[in-house]
Design an enzyme around this catalytic site. Sequence first.
Site, PDB file in Angstrom:
ATOM      1  N   CYS A  39       0.787  -1.239   0.000  1.00  0.00           N
ATOM      2  CA  CYS A  39       0.000   0.000   0.000  1.00  0.00           C
ATOM      3  C   CYS A  39       0.821   1.291   0.000  1.00  0.00           C
ATOM      4  CB  CYS A  39      -0.920   0.042   1.216  1.00  0.00           C
ATOM      5  SG  CYS A  39      -1.792  -1.470   1.590  1.00  0.00           S
ATOM      6  N   HIS A 102      -2.435   6.936   4.026  1.00  0.00           N
ATOM      7  CA  HIS A 102      -1.413   5.935   4.339  1.00  0.00           C
ATOM      8  C   HIS A 102       0.016   6.396   4.099  1.00  0.00           C
ATOM      9  CE1 HIS A 102      -1.098   1.295   4.850  1.00  0.00           C
ATOM     10  NE2 HIS A 102      -1.195   1.935   5.996  1.00  0.00           N
TER      11      HIS A 102
END
Length: 305
Positions: A39, A102
Site C-alpha cells: 500500500c 497511508h
Amino acid sequence: MGWGDLGVFGHPAKETPFLDKMASEGALMTDFYAGNPLCSPSRAAFLTGRLPIRNGFYSSNAHARNAYTPQKIVGGISDSEILIPEILGKAGYKSKIIGKWHLGHQEQYLPLNHGFDEFFGSTNCHPGPFNDKSNPNIPVFRDSEMIGRYYEEFEINHETGESNMTQLFIEEGLKFIDEQHTAGNPFFLYWTPDATHLPLYASNAFLGQSQRGLYGDAVMELDSGVGRILDRLRDLEIANNTFVFFLSDNGAATYAKSNGGSVGPFLCGKETTYEGGMREPSIAWWPGKIKPGIVRQTMALSISF
C-alpha cells in the site's frame, strides 16, 4: 484489487458492469504495474512519480518511513517530495483526497500539508476494533481535524461485514465535483476507498449480492461508485474535459484464503514482486480524447507520468 477481479479482465462472475463499461468507452491497460506490491510505497510512488527507493517508502525498519505505515510509525512522506496536487495547485487546480492516505498520520504528514486542499477519510487502514488505550482505533479526518474513529463514530460490523463508509466516500466525491464545477475550478479528485482491504465491508444494499462473498460485495459497491462518478461528469457536461484513471495500489491479497481477490492467470499476489503482486486492473477514460474500445498492451507503470 487483483488483475483478475473485473469482468472485462475475464472474471466469470462479471459483477463489475460500470468498470467494464468504462473500459469499453476508453482504454483497457492490460500490462499496467503498480510502483510496489504494498500500500504505502505504491501510493507514494504514484503521488510523487518516483521510485519507492527514492521517495523514502521502501524500508521494513519500523523506526523509519517504511513500506507500511501503521499507527506506531512516527514518520511519513517527506517535505522534499513533490506530490501531484502540489504541481496541479500551481495551475489553479483544487485537489481532494477521499478515503485512505497511508503516508503518515502525524500533523506534518497529513494531506493538506502536501498539496491537497481537502481531505475526508483516514490516514491508515481500518483494522480493529482496538481498546482505545494501548492501541486506539484509527481516526477519520475532515481536512486536518479528526472527526471520529473507525468502529466508534464510523461503524464497521465484523459479524455482518456492514459499513456505510464506501457510500460516504461516494457522496463526498460527488459533492466535491459539484462544488468545483459550480466554482469553475479545474480539479483533481484522488478517490481511494478501501473496502476491499481486510477487514472487508460493504453497505447494506450490497451485502450478499455477489457470487464471491463479502469481497465481491465490496467490489460491486466500488464499481457502482465509479459508475456514479462518471455519470456525474456526464450530467455536468464536463466528461470531455476530464481524464479519469482507474487502478489499484497493489495486487490481490492471495493470503486471504476466503473472501479474497483474483490475480487472474498470474503468480502470487500482494506483498510479492511477482506479476500477481504488481500487475493491476487499469483503465484510462477521457471521452473525445481517448478512442473507445482500445486495448493497450504496452507496459506502463503508475510512476511514469
